[in-house]
Design an enzyme around this catalytic site. Structure first.
Site, PDB file in Angstrom:
ATOM      1  N   GLY A 153      33.759  35.989  38.419  1.00  0.00           N
ATOM      2  CA  GLY A 153      33.724  37.358  37.903  1.00  0.00           C
ATOM      3  C   GLY A 153      34.112  37.328  36.443  1.00  0.00           C
ATOM      4  O   GLY A 153      33.730  36.403  35.710  1.00  0.00           O
ATOM      5  N   ILE A 155      37.146  36.931  34.790  1.00  0.00           N
ATOM      6  CA  ILE A 155      38.026  35.856  34.302  1.00  0.00           C
ATOM      7  C   ILE A 155      37.354  34.493  34.508  1.00  0.00           C
ATOM      8  O   ILE A 155      37.382  33.630  33.619  1.00  0.00           O
ATOM      9  CB  ILE A 155      39.404  35.915  35.010  1.00  0.00           C
ATOM     10  N   ARG A 176      30.390  35.631  45.914  1.00  0.00           N
ATOM     11  CA  ARG A 176      29.655  36.442  46.900  1.00  0.00           C
ATOM     12  C   ARG A 176      28.230  36.706  46.423  1.00  0.00           C
ATOM     13  O   ARG A 176      27.296  36.721  47.192  1.00  0.00           O
ATOM     14  CB  ARG A 176      30.371  37.778  47.120  1.00  0.00           C
ATOM     15  N   ALA A 235      44.812  33.012  40.180  1.00  0.00           N
ATOM     16  CA  ALA A 235      44.416  34.297  40.791  1.00  0.00           C
ATOM     17  C   ALA A 235      45.564  34.863  41.637  1.00  0.00           C
ATOM     18  O   ALA A 235      46.286  35.757  41.177  1.00  0.00           O
ATOM     19  CB  ALA A 235      43.142  34.125  41.599  1.00  0.00           C
ATOM     20  N   ARG A 236      45.759  34.323  42.820  1.00  0.00           N
ATOM     21  CA  ARG A 236      46.888  34.721  43.659  1.00  0.00           C
ATOM     22  C   ARG A 236      47.305  33.537  44.520  1.00  0.00           C
ATOM     23  O   ARG A 236      46.455  32.819  45.070  1.00  0.00           O
ATOM     24  CB  ARG A 236      46.508  35.888  44.590  1.00  0.00           C
ATOM     25  N   GLU A 265      56.421  34.106  45.323  1.00  0.00           N
ATOM     26  CA  GLU A 265      56.895  34.188  43.936  1.00  0.00           C
ATOM     27  C   GLU A 265      58.194  34.983  43.972  1.00  0.00           C
ATOM     28  O   GLU A 265      58.226  36.032  44.621  1.00  0.00           O
ATOM     29  CB  GLU A 265      55.872  34.903  43.053  1.00  0.00           C
ATOM     30  N   HIS A 284      53.601  33.032  36.730  1.00  0.00           N
ATOM     31  CA  HIS A 284      52.700  34.196  36.762  1.00  0.00           C
ATOM     32  C   HIS A 284      52.689  34.932  35.403  1.00  0.00           C
ATOM     33  O   HIS A 284      53.081  36.090  35.309  1.00  0.00           O
ATOM     34  CB  HIS A 284      53.105  35.159  37.891  1.00  0.00           C
TER      35      HIS A 284
HETATM   36  N1  NAD Z   1      47.662  35.154  36.861  1.00  0.00           N
HETATM   37  C1  NAD Z   1      47.550  36.384  36.406  1.00  0.00           C
HETATM   38  O1  NAD Z   1      48.428  36.887  35.714  1.00  0.00           O
HETATM   39  C2  NAD Z   1      46.319  37.176  36.687  1.00  0.00           C
HETATM   40  C3  NAD Z   1      45.845  38.036  35.698  1.00  0.00           C
HETATM   41  C4  NAD Z   1      44.705  38.769  35.957  1.00  0.00           C
HETATM   42  C5  NAD Z   1      44.064  38.647  37.181  1.00  0.00           C
HETATM   43  N2  NAD Z   1      44.556  37.820  38.120  1.00  0.00           N
HETATM   44  C6  NAD Z   1      43.839  37.679  39.415  1.00  0.00           C
HETATM   45  O2  NAD Z   1      42.497  37.320  39.131  1.00  0.00           O
HETATM   46  C7  NAD Z   1      41.639  38.018  40.024  1.00  0.00           C
HETATM   47  C8  NAD Z   1      40.242  38.109  39.427  1.00  0.00           C
HETATM   48  O3  NAD Z   1      40.206  39.008  38.343  1.00  0.00           O
HETATM   49  P1  NAD Z   1      38.807  39.401  37.635  1.00  0.00           P
HETATM   50  O4  NAD Z   1      39.132  40.443  36.636  1.00  0.00           O
HETATM   51  O5  NAD Z   1      38.076  38.187  37.216  1.00  0.00           O
HETATM   52  O6  NAD Z   1      38.050  40.061  38.881  1.00  0.00           O
HETATM   53  P2  NAD Z   1      36.488  40.176  39.135  1.00  0.00           P
HETATM   54  O7  NAD Z   1      36.328  41.203  40.210  1.00  0.00           O
HETATM   55  O8  NAD Z   1      35.767  40.374  37.855  1.00  0.00           O
HETATM   56  O9  NAD Z   1      36.083  38.740  39.709  1.00  0.00           O
HETATM   57  C9  NAD Z   1      36.347  38.298  41.008  1.00  0.00           C
HETATM   58  C10 NAD Z   1      35.109  37.595  41.526  1.00  0.00           C
HETATM   59  O10 NAD Z   1      35.394  37.049  42.805  1.00  0.00           O
HETATM   60  C11 NAD Z   1      34.257  37.284  43.641  1.00  0.00           C
HETATM   61  N3  NAD Z   1      34.685  37.253  45.042  1.00  0.00           N
HETATM   62  C12 NAD Z   1      35.432  38.153  45.694  1.00  0.00           C
HETATM   63  N4  NAD Z   1      35.584  37.801  46.969  1.00  0.00           N
HETATM   64  C13 NAD Z   1      34.940  36.632  47.123  1.00  0.00           C
HETATM   65  C14 NAD Z   1      34.752  35.746  48.212  1.00  0.00           C
HETATM   66  N5  NAD Z   1      35.244  36.014  49.415  1.00  0.00           N
HETATM   67  N6  NAD Z   1      34.046  34.618  48.008  1.00  0.00           N
HETATM   68  C15 NAD Z   1      33.525  34.336  46.803  1.00  0.00           C
HETATM   69  N7  NAD Z   1      33.662  35.146  45.724  1.00  0.00           N
HETATM   70  C16 NAD Z   1      34.373  36.272  45.888  1.00  0.00           C
HETATM   71  C17 NAD Z   1      33.725  38.638  43.212  1.00  0.00           C
HETATM   72  O11 NAD Z   1      32.376  38.823  43.599  1.00  0.00           O
HETATM   73  C18 NAD Z   1      33.907  38.549  41.696  1.00  0.00           C
HETATM   74  O12 NAD Z   1      32.776  37.990  41.094  1.00  0.00           O
HETATM   75  C19 NAD Z   1      42.361  39.358  40.226  1.00  0.00           C
HETATM   76  O13 NAD Z   1      41.993  39.964  41.441  1.00  0.00           O
HETATM   77  C20 NAD Z   1      43.812  38.981  40.194  1.00  0.00           C
HETATM   78  O14 NAD Z   1      44.282  38.735  41.501  1.00  0.00           O
HETATM   79  C21 NAD Z   1      45.668  37.085  37.903  1.00  0.00           C
HETATM   80  O1  DGY Z   2      46.448  41.042  38.514  1.00  0.00           O
HETATM   81  C1  DGY Z   2      46.969  41.008  37.395  1.00  0.00           C
HETATM   82  O2  DGY Z   2      46.626  41.751  36.461  1.00  0.00           O
HETATM   83  C2  DGY Z   2      48.069  40.045  37.121  1.00  0.00           C
HETATM   84  O3  DGY Z   2      48.225  39.128  38.132  1.00  0.00           O
HETATM   85  C3  DGY Z   2      49.367  40.739  36.899  1.00  0.00           C
HETATM   86  O4  DGY Z   2      49.922  41.067  38.112  1.00  0.00           O
END
Ligand code: NAD
Ligand code: DGY
Length: 329
Positions: A153, A155, A176, A235-236, A265, A284
């Site tokens: 997606g 990130i 997906r 991600a998580r 965490e 994180h």
């Molecule tokens: N470490 C951090 O501080 C931090 C910061 C920002 C986001 N995050 C995590 O990163 C995640 C992604 O953020 P994003 O903005 O890129 O989101 P996004 O929705 O743009 O991208 C997520 C991608 O995963 C795909 N996806 C979802 N379920 C799936 C599955 N079962 N199988 C395959 N692909 C699947 C979606 O189709 C999408 O393309 C967030 O949900 C968050 O949990 C962490």
């Molecule tokens: O999802 C997010 O934006 C980061 O993980 C901060 O919690």
């Protein structure tokens, strides 16, 4: 109108809310509010701005008076979205503005892990510079290797772009849906989950945590990866099984891991992962840059302001709330 903020947020967000004529209370203690405390604090407030609090069904049932909940995050696995919708409460998040910073964190973990950087830094701190011999503390070169992205997606795309540009890495992904932009711009190739495991030199996780993705990276998954592979998760923590990851690293089933997210965490300071040479762990901090946190506070404030004006949130997690008739209405 009154807004309760569960943490100290960047001043730009405070200013926006105050300029909109809202009265603000920020929770300034350096500990997370418990669920019960949060419910108690939300009484008498019209909106809440949260960082990573668990917002479960009990919370929404206890706080039906809230006009909006704004998250200071893009991830919303901590929220019972259906319960929010049942209560008629719109929930907003902060997508897009943190993609660069979070991908940068994945990128730094990849390089740091490949070169055992955190471990070597610790060695120096312990007075153990070491004897430099050609076979000591060897890492893995990244040039031309294959990056596998799980969840391409926003990130994941930036991570793939950085890896392709910096190291001429081949990009494969499992998602997906097809990501045509990544296929066109980066020649990314969509593969099955099994192919992703088997072909990746670096496998970077960028999906949301959902029922589907929870524990996806377990003993079986690590068992299919290359013994030279590096696993990155920004991600998580719930997407990988930490005991299985630890065992895979201890037994040499995979080579290294870089984590910005763990489960739980905070991670226990005695966790064996923290002692492994080819493991790098951060607490994180994926989105933690001045610019990004300002942008997140801005989006969160805009969500609060829109919600309190009975306007559609610009960044909404549960758009169905606008067509749903809340119970008891
Ligand atoms: N470490 C951090 O501080 C931090 C910061 C920002 C986001 N995050 C995590 O990163 C995640 C992604 O953020 P994003 O903005 O890129 O989101 P996004 O929705 O743009 O991208 C997520 C991608 O995963 C795909 N996806 C979802 N379920 C799936 C599955 N079962 N199988 C395959 N692909 C699947 C979606 O189709 C999408 O393309 C967030 O949900 C968050 O949990 C962490
Ligand atoms: O999802 C997010 O934006 C980061 O993980 C901060 O919690």
């Amino acid at each position: 109108m009154k807004v309760f903020v569960t943490n100290v947020i960047p001043q730009v967000g405070v200013n926006l809310l105050e300029e909109a004529g809202l009265e603000l209370t920020q929770w300034t203690e350096k500990r997370k509010l418990s669920g019960e405390e949060l419910v108690a604090h939300c009484k008498g407030y019209d909106a809440v701005l949260c960082v990573s609090n668990q917002l479960d069904a009990a919370f929404f049932e206890a706080c039906p008076h809230l006009k909006v909940v704004a998250l200071h995050s893009v991830g919303y696995d901590n929220v019972d979205v259906q319960a929010a919708t049942r209560a008629g409460i719109p929930v907003g998040n902060t997508p897009g503005v943190l993609s660069d910073a979070t991908a940068e964190t994945a990128f730094l973990l990849m390089i740091a892990t490949a070169r055992k950087a955190f471990y070597l830094h610790k060695k120096i701190l312990n007075g153990n510079w070491g004897f430099t011999e050609p076979t000591a503390d060897l890492g893995i070169s990244l040039e031309g290797k294959t990056l596998g992205v799980y969840g391409l997606g926003k990130i994941g795309f930036v991570m793939a772009r950085k890896c392709a540009a910096a190291y001429n890495m081949k990009v494969i992904y499992h998602n997906r849906h097809r990501n045509v932009e990544a296929e066109d711009a980066l020649k990314a190739v969509k593969v099955s989950f099994e192919e992703l495991l088997e072909q990746s030199d670096v496998l970077s996780v960028h999906t949301a945590l959902t029922q589907e993705t929870k524990g996806m990276f377990n003993k079986q998954a690590f068992g299919r990866m290359k013994p030279s592979a590096i696993f990155i998760n920004t991600a998580r923590g719930g997407i990988h099984n930490e005991a299985d990851l630890t065992e895979a690293l201890q037994k040499g089933i995979i080579w290294g891991a870089g984590l910005d997210v763990t489960n739980p965490e905070p991670m226990d300071k005695d966790n064996p992962l923290l002692q492994m040479p080819s493991v790098c762990i951060l607490p994180h901090i994926g989105s933690a840059t001045v610019e990004t946190r300002d942008a997140m506070a801005t989006l969160a404030a805009r969500n609060i302001i829109a919600g309190l004006r009975n306007e559609r949130l610009p960044y909404i997690v549960n758009p169905e709330v606008y067509t749903h008739t809340p119970a008891n209405s």
